[in-house]
Design a protein around this motif. Structure first.
Motif, PDB file in Angstrom:
ATOM      1  N   HIS A 253     -13.758  -7.014  -8.670  1.00 50.00           N
ATOM      2  CA  HIS A 253     -15.197  -6.757  -8.613  1.00 50.00           C
ATOM      3  C   HIS A 253     -15.454  -5.688  -7.534  1.00 50.00           C
ATOM      4  N   LEU A 254     -16.184  -5.976  -6.477  1.00 48.51           N
ATOM      5  CA  LEU A 254     -16.460  -4.978  -5.437  1.00 48.51           C
ATOM      6  C   LEU A 254     -15.506  -5.092  -4.250  1.00 48.51           C
ATOM      7  N   THR A 255     -14.519  -5.966  -4.358  1.00 48.56           N
ATOM      8  CA  THR A 255     -13.612  -6.259  -3.251  1.00 48.56           C
ATOM      9  C   THR A 255     -12.369  -5.386  -3.333  1.00 48.56           C
ATOM     10  N   ARG A 256     -12.060  -4.675  -2.239  1.00 49.64           N
ATOM     11  CA  ARG A 256     -10.877  -3.810  -2.194  1.00 49.64           C
ATOM     12  C   ARG A 256      -9.669  -4.597  -1.701  1.00 49.64           C
ATOM     13  N   LEU A 257      -8.525  -4.400  -2.371  1.00 50.43           N
ATOM     14  CA  LEU A 257      -7.336  -5.204  -2.123  1.00 50.43           C
ATOM     15  C   LEU A 257      -6.140  -4.335  -1.755  1.00 50.43           C
ATOM     16  N   ASP A 258      -5.157  -4.956  -1.100  1.00 45.35           N
ATOM     17  CA  ASP A 258      -3.955  -4.259  -0.659  1.00 45.35           C
ATOM     18  C   ASP A 258      -2.868  -4.394  -1.718  1.00 45.35           C
ATOM     19  N   PRO A 259      -2.489  -3.300  -2.396  1.00 43.51           N
ATOM     20  CA  PRO A 259      -1.484  -3.406  -3.455  1.00 43.51           C
ATOM     21  C   PRO A 259      -0.166  -4.016  -3.007  1.00 43.51           C
ATOM     22  N   ILE A 260       0.247  -3.785  -1.763  1.00 42.60           N
ATOM     23  CA  ILE A 260       1.541  -4.285  -1.322  1.00 42.60           C
ATOM     24  C   ILE A 260       1.585  -5.816  -1.285  1.00 42.60           C
ATOM     25  N   LEU A 261       0.401  -6.460  -1.225  1.00 42.59           N
ATOM     26  CA  LEU A 261       0.355  -7.917  -1.281  1.00 42.59           C
ATOM     27  C   LEU A 261       0.538  -8.444  -2.699  1.00 42.59           C
ATOM     28  N   PHE A 262       0.537  -7.560  -3.679  1.00 45.12           N
ATOM     29  CA  PHE A 262       0.806  -7.930  -5.064  1.00 45.12           C
ATOM     30  C   PHE A 262       2.273  -7.693  -5.428  1.00 45.12           C
ATOM     31  N   THR A 263       2.900  -6.704  -4.814  1.00 41.05           N
ATOM     32  CA  THR A 263       4.235  -6.280  -5.225  1.00 41.05           C
ATOM     33  C   THR A 263       5.343  -6.716  -4.284  1.00 41.05           C
ATOM     34  N   GLY A 264       5.004  -6.950  -3.013  1.00 46.26           N
ATOM     35  CA  GLY A 264       6.048  -7.101  -2.012  1.00 46.26           C
ATOM     36  C   GLY A 264       6.486  -5.730  -1.528  1.00 46.26           C
ATOM     37  N   PRO A 265       7.457  -5.652  -0.596  1.00 42.54           N
ATOM     38  CA  PRO A 265       7.868  -4.376  -0.004  1.00 42.54           C
ATOM     39  C   PRO A 265       8.406  -3.390  -1.056  1.00 42.54           C
ATOM     40  N   MET A 266       8.277  -2.115  -0.735  1.00 45.70           N
ATOM     41  CA  MET A 266       8.830  -1.064  -1.608  1.00 45.70           C
ATOM     42  C   MET A 266      10.339  -1.226  -1.709  1.00 45.70           C
TER      43      MET A 266
END
Length: 267
Positions: A253-266
Motif C-alpha cells: 500500500h503506502l508503506t515502503r519496505l526493505d527488499p533485503i528483508l525479503f531476500t536475505g543477503p546478496m
C-alpha cells in the motif's frame, strides 16, 4: 409435538487469535493467518486482504513506531487484537554541513510529471488477483549493492528524502533481471519517465508490489502474468541516474519496505 432442535452455530475454522511470522522490524513484513470467523482485519488503519483461509500479508514502514496492532472483527461482531513489537533499526544517516537545495519543481515540470505520478499510483494500487506475495522472494539479479534502503542525508539539521529502495550495480547496461516473485505487470512504460526512466511495476497481490527503475528495456507488457525467475528486462541508466544500475523498491500500500528483508543477503 416435540419442539425442533435448534441448529448449532458452526465453530469458526482457524486459529483463535492472529498467527504470523516474518521480519518484525522497520521496513519489514509478516505473513500470517487471521482468527477463525474473521469478517475483516487490519494492521493499524490499513485493511488486510484475506484469502479463503484467512491468510494475509502486512508490513511496517521504514519510520514505523515500536509497536503495531492487528485487529480482527469477527462475524459475530467481537474484536480480536494482537500487538506486534517492531524493532527499530540504525539507518545509514549522513550529516552534511551544506544547506539543502532550495526551491521546488517548476510548473512546466509538474505538467509533465503529474501524468507520470498518476500512472505510478494506479499501478501500485491495482490489487491484482495474484498470490506472489506468498513466495520466498529471490534477487532480481546479483551484483554490488550500491545504495541501501533507508539511507538519508541531513542538511544542516534538515532531513532530505531517504533512499526508497535498493540499488544493484553490475558491469554496465544490458544485464538481465528477473521477477523476484510472481505477479501481474501493472505498468511497463514505452518511453522513459522524467525521474525513473524506463519503469516497470509488478503487483504481487495483497497490496504488495515491486518497482524497477532506470531500465534500458522491458521484456514484458502490462497485463502479463509473470512467474518467479522470469526475465523482465535489462538494466540501464535511463531517467535520473548517475550510472547503470537497477533500483528495486517494494511497497505494501503506502508503506515502503526493505527488499533485503525479503531476500536475505546478496549471494
Amino acid at each position: 409435538m416435540a419442539a425442533p432442535t435448534p441448529t448449532p452455530t458452526p465453530t469458526p475454522v482457524g486459529p483463535s487469535t492472529f498467527i504470523y511470522d516474518g521480519e518484525l522490524t522497520q521496513g519489514g513484513w509478516i505473513r500470517g493467518q487471521a482468527p477463525g470467523g474473521t469478517a475483516t482485519a487490519r494492521l493499524g488503519e490499513t485493511e488486510l486482504l484475506l484469502d479463503e483461509e484467512g491468510n494475509f500479508f502486512a508490513a511496517f514502514d521504514r519510520d514505523a513506531g515500536t509497536s503495531e496492532v492487528l485487529f480482527a472483527t469477527l462475524e459475530d461482531g467481537s474484536i480480536v487484537s494482537s500487538q506486534i513489537d517492531v524493532r527499530p533499526r540504525d539507518w545509514n544517516i549522513e550529516r552534511v554541513n551544506v544547506a539543502r537545495r532550495a526551491g521546488g519543481a517548476s510548473e512546466s515540470f509538474m505538467r509533465r510529471r503529474q501524468p507520470e505520478l498518476d500512472a505510478i499510483w494506479d499501478a501500485r494500487t491495482a490489487n491484482s488477483d495474484t498470490d506472489g506475495w506468498k513466495q520466498d522472494f529471490i534477487w532480481p539479479l546479483t551484483g554490488r549493492i550500491s545504495g541501501r534502503f533507508g539511507s538519508q542525508r541531513i542538511y544542516r539539521g534538515e532531513p532530505g528524502s531517504y533512499h526508497s529502495g535498493i540499488d544493484i550495480a553490475t558491469g554496465g547496461s544490458g544485464d538481465p533481471f528477473v521477477a523476484p516473485a510472481g505477479g501481474v505487470v501493472t505498468l511497463a512504460t514505452d518511453s522513459p519517465f522524467s525521474l525513473e526512466g524506463y519503469l516497470l511495476i509488478v503487483d504481487h497481490g495483497a497490496g504488495l508490489n515491486s518497482a524497477f527503475l532506470h531500465l534500458s528495456d522491458i521484456a514484458v507488457q502490462e497485463g502479463d502474468v509473470v512467474q518467479q525467475g522470469q526475465l523482465l528486462g535489462h538494466i540501464g541508466s535511463s531517467g535520473r541516474a548517475t550510472g547503470p544500475h537497477l533500483h528495486w523498491s517494494l511497497k505494501w500500500h503506502l508503506t515502503r519496505l526493505d527488499p533485503i528483508l525479503f531476500t536475505g543477503p546478496m549471494p
